[in-house]
Design a protein around this motif. Sequence first.
Motif, PDB file in Angstrom:
ATOM      1  N   ASN A  41     -32.931 -16.601  20.365  1.00  0.00           N
ATOM      2  CA  ASN A  41     -33.547 -17.404  21.423  1.00  0.00           C
ATOM      3  C   ASN A  41     -34.448 -16.510  22.280  1.00  0.00           C
ATOM      4  O   ASN A  41     -34.517 -15.286  22.072  1.00  0.00           O
ATOM      5  CB  ASN A  41     -32.484 -18.133  22.248  1.00  0.00           C
ATOM      6  N   HIS A  42     -35.096 -17.117  23.250  1.00  0.00           N
ATOM      7  CA  HIS A  42     -36.066 -16.374  24.070  1.00  0.00           C
ATOM      8  C   HIS A  42     -35.407 -15.220  24.824  1.00  0.00           C
ATOM      9  O   HIS A  42     -35.972 -14.111  24.887  1.00  0.00           O
ATOM     10  CB  HIS A  42     -36.783 -17.311  25.041  1.00  0.00           C
ATOM     11  N   ARG A  66     -40.968 -17.831  12.293  1.00  0.00           N
ATOM     12  CA  ARG A  66     -40.624 -19.226  12.577  1.00  0.00           C
ATOM     13  C   ARG A  66     -39.904 -19.807  11.366  1.00  0.00           C
ATOM     14  O   ARG A  66     -40.304 -19.588  10.227  1.00  0.00           O
ATOM     15  CB  ARG A  66     -41.878 -20.053  12.840  1.00  0.00           C
ATOM     16  N   GLY A  68     -38.876 -23.543  10.789  1.00  0.00           N
ATOM     17  CA  GLY A  68     -38.921 -24.868  11.400  1.00  0.00           C
ATOM     18  C   GLY A  68     -39.253 -24.710  12.869  1.00  0.00           C
ATOM     19  O   GLY A  68     -40.219 -24.042  13.239  1.00  0.00           O
ATOM     20  N   ARG A  69     -38.412 -25.273  13.706  1.00  0.00           N
ATOM     21  CA  ARG A  69     -38.613 -25.152  15.162  1.00  0.00           C
ATOM     22  C   ARG A  69     -37.896 -23.950  15.745  1.00  0.00           C
ATOM     23  O   ARG A  69     -38.009 -23.675  16.925  1.00  0.00           O
ATOM     24  CB  ARG A  69     -38.125 -26.427  15.839  1.00  0.00           C
ATOM     25  N   ARG A  70     -37.139 -23.240  14.919  1.00  0.00           N
ATOM     26  CA  ARG A  70     -36.351 -22.100  15.407  1.00  0.00           C
ATOM     27  C   ARG A  70     -37.045 -20.789  15.068  1.00  0.00           C
ATOM     28  O   ARG A  70     -38.010 -20.747  14.322  1.00  0.00           O
ATOM     29  CB  ARG A  70     -34.949 -22.159  14.799  1.00  0.00           C
ATOM     30  N   ARG A  71     -36.497 -19.718  15.623  1.00  0.00           N
ATOM     31  CA  ARG A  71     -37.014 -18.379  15.364  1.00  0.00           C
ATOM     32  C   ARG A  71     -35.901 -17.511  14.813  1.00  0.00           C
ATOM     33  O   ARG A  71     -34.748 -17.592  15.260  1.00  0.00           O
ATOM     34  CB  ARG A  71     -37.577 -17.774  16.642  1.00  0.00           C
TER      35      ARG A  71
END
Length: 147
Positions: A41-42, A66, A68-71
Amino acid sequence: MPESDRSNSDSPAPWYADGLRFTCTQCGYCCSGDPGFVFVNHDEIRGMAGAMDLDVDAFEEQFVRRVGRRRSLKEYADGDCILLDPKTRRCMVYQSRPIQCRTWPFWSSNLVSPDDWRETCAECPGAGTGQLYSLDQIETAKNAKRV
């Protein structure tokens, strides 16, 4: 009494109720092998960037992908984590590593059964030795992130 009204104390204790031993040897085995994902996460990215004296954007460009929408942290072609130093086999951000890495080996997938734990111990020289972790400590780590 309906199941939803029962307290957790009614459920049987997990097989590891007496605790499990683990001391990280920083061998790098958990950071290598088959390809996979270390989702971040950030806040984790910011911490790792700071540990490497990089700004967040530069760190993300070099070390994060990346999915999908995650890292997730990038990997080398052989499956090694990009933050595993190829020469020393040590994590370059060990003190700031993501929660997924911090909670190894107390992942739900490693705690399903004693056989799963034995497999983990066969792969990780620190699992099954060293510091004794209590049931509460194990459960906290296991529930910190689903792996």
